[in-house]
Design an enzyme around this catalytic site. Structure first.
Site, PDB file in Angstrom:
ATOM      1  CE  LYS A   4       4.902  14.149 -28.057  1.00 56.61           C
ATOM      2  NZ  LYS A   4       5.089  12.972 -27.204  1.00 56.61           N
ATOM      3  CE  LYS A  62      16.546  18.945 -27.556  1.00 58.33           C
ATOM      4  NZ  LYS A  62      15.416  18.977 -26.608  1.00 58.33           N
ATOM      5  CE  LYS A 102      17.358   5.810 -33.478  1.00 61.24           C
ATOM      6  NZ  LYS A 102      16.316   4.831 -33.245  1.00 61.24           N
TER       7      LYS A 102
END
Ligand code: TRP
Length: 336
Positions: A112, A199, A202
């Site tokens: 991240k 995968k 969204k």
């Protein structure tokens, strides 16, 4: 009194719920409620660890709670993390029982922070992101959870949680915290129907996820246009067809699944037939979810109050732990 084993899990607030989220995690939460004493959190403190929008955070927190209830999570098992501020308090204490070196080796932090660095704007890595796993350890240990149902990607965080618990127990000279175990359950891996190599998610865009509350027509259309063969030669079943079979199995259509599997083996499978059954399965589930969601929408205020009440109820357990922890660690303790 029953002595059911306790489960803790948590999810970050996001506005929508797609079938990847549902089959990959939430359906499991719903099932586990039958056998275990379950506590499920919506972790809004965690959601602040990356750049975020305050208004959206609050909106998403409520909407994910409504969605969780609509798909079958019992409201009594749900809490909002920031309504139990003891999580943050325990997290501070745990910061002092956790090594800097171990935190800097966390792969999620490395990934991240790397993503943040690559951004042209908002290249900001907060200390909250660094301490994220410590707060997660607090989420789990504060309820003395026996099991944590999470995917493989969270194993390192669970390991850290156990290390913190062990170090704490050793330092205070008491086996106070239970060492929580990861609860692995077979969950289907749901891929994007538009690109079965990735995968369902969204962030990848409209085509790459199917909302569990979507209109029937939209669900049918998305399944109808699902990629089956990419034209490339593949050994055995193509990723797209495999994904359709996973969706069919996950939606509980056992008979159709068995029958179509046999057709596949015989070489008589028609993709149109497979797709029709998958659409049927998803539309059937979605209809139930949408009904419940509509009822919740009608009664928002009341549901919000129920969530506040369950958070307050769950908070009592957390307060008990923090009181004992303060006792054990030599902090002043005025809660009698
Ligand atoms: N880190 C988890 C995730 O990204 C979310 C989470 C926060 C969590 N606290 C937790 C999961 C405690 C399990 C237990 O999915």
């Amino acid at each position: 009194m029953t002595s059911k084993k306790r489960i803790l899990s948590a999810i970050q607030p996001t506005g929508d719920m797609h079938f990847g989220n549902y089959f990959g995690a939430v359906q499991n939460w719903v099932r586990l409620q039958e056998q275990y004493d379950c506590v499920y959190g919506v972790v809004d403190y965690h959601a602040m660890s990356m750049p975020y929008n305050p208004k959206k955070l609050r909106e998403n927190t409520w909407s994910i709670l409504f969605n969780l209830i609509a798909v079958g999570v019992d409201v009594d098992n749900l809490f909002i993390q920031s309504l139990v501020p003891e999580h943050a308090e325990l997290s501070w204490i745990f910061n002092c029982f956790c090594s800097y070196g171990q935190l800097s080796r966390m792969t999620q932090f490395k990934d991240k922070s790397q993503q943040s660095k690559e951004k042209a704007t908002d290249a900001f890595i907060s200390a909250g992101l660094f301490g994220y796993p410590v707060l997660q350890a607090a989420d789990i240990l504060i309820y003395r959870a026996d099991y944590v149902p999470v995917g493989k990607d969270q194993e390192q965080h669970l390991e850290l949680t156990r290390n913190i618990a062990e170090r704490f127990n050793k330092q205070v000279g008491k086996d106070y915290f239970v060492l929580p175990e990861t609860l692995y359950t077979e969950v289907p891996k749901v891929m994007s129907t538009a690109d079965p190599a990735r995968k369902m998610s969204k962030s990848a865009g409209e085509k790459h996820h199917i909302n569990v509350f979507a209109d029937e027509a939209r669900i049918r259309k998305q399944i109808k246009s699902a990629v089956t063969d990419t034209g490339q030669a593949t050994e055995g079943m193509s990723a797209g067809v495999e994904n359709l079979f996973s969706l069919l199995g996950a939606s509980g259509k056992k008979e159709a699944y068995e029958y179509l599997r046999t057709c596949y083996q015989n070489g008589t499978l028609k993709y149109s037939e497979l797709k029709a059954e998958v659409a049927e399965g998803l539309v059937g589930l979605s209809a139930v979810f949408k009904d419940r969601k509509a009822a919740i929408e009608q009664d928002k205020k009341n549901i919000k109050n129920q969530i506040k009440a369950s958070s307050a109820q769950i908070r009592k357990r957390a307060q008990e732990t923090v009181k004992e922890v303060k006792e054990l660690t030599g902090l002043a303790n005025v809660r009698f």
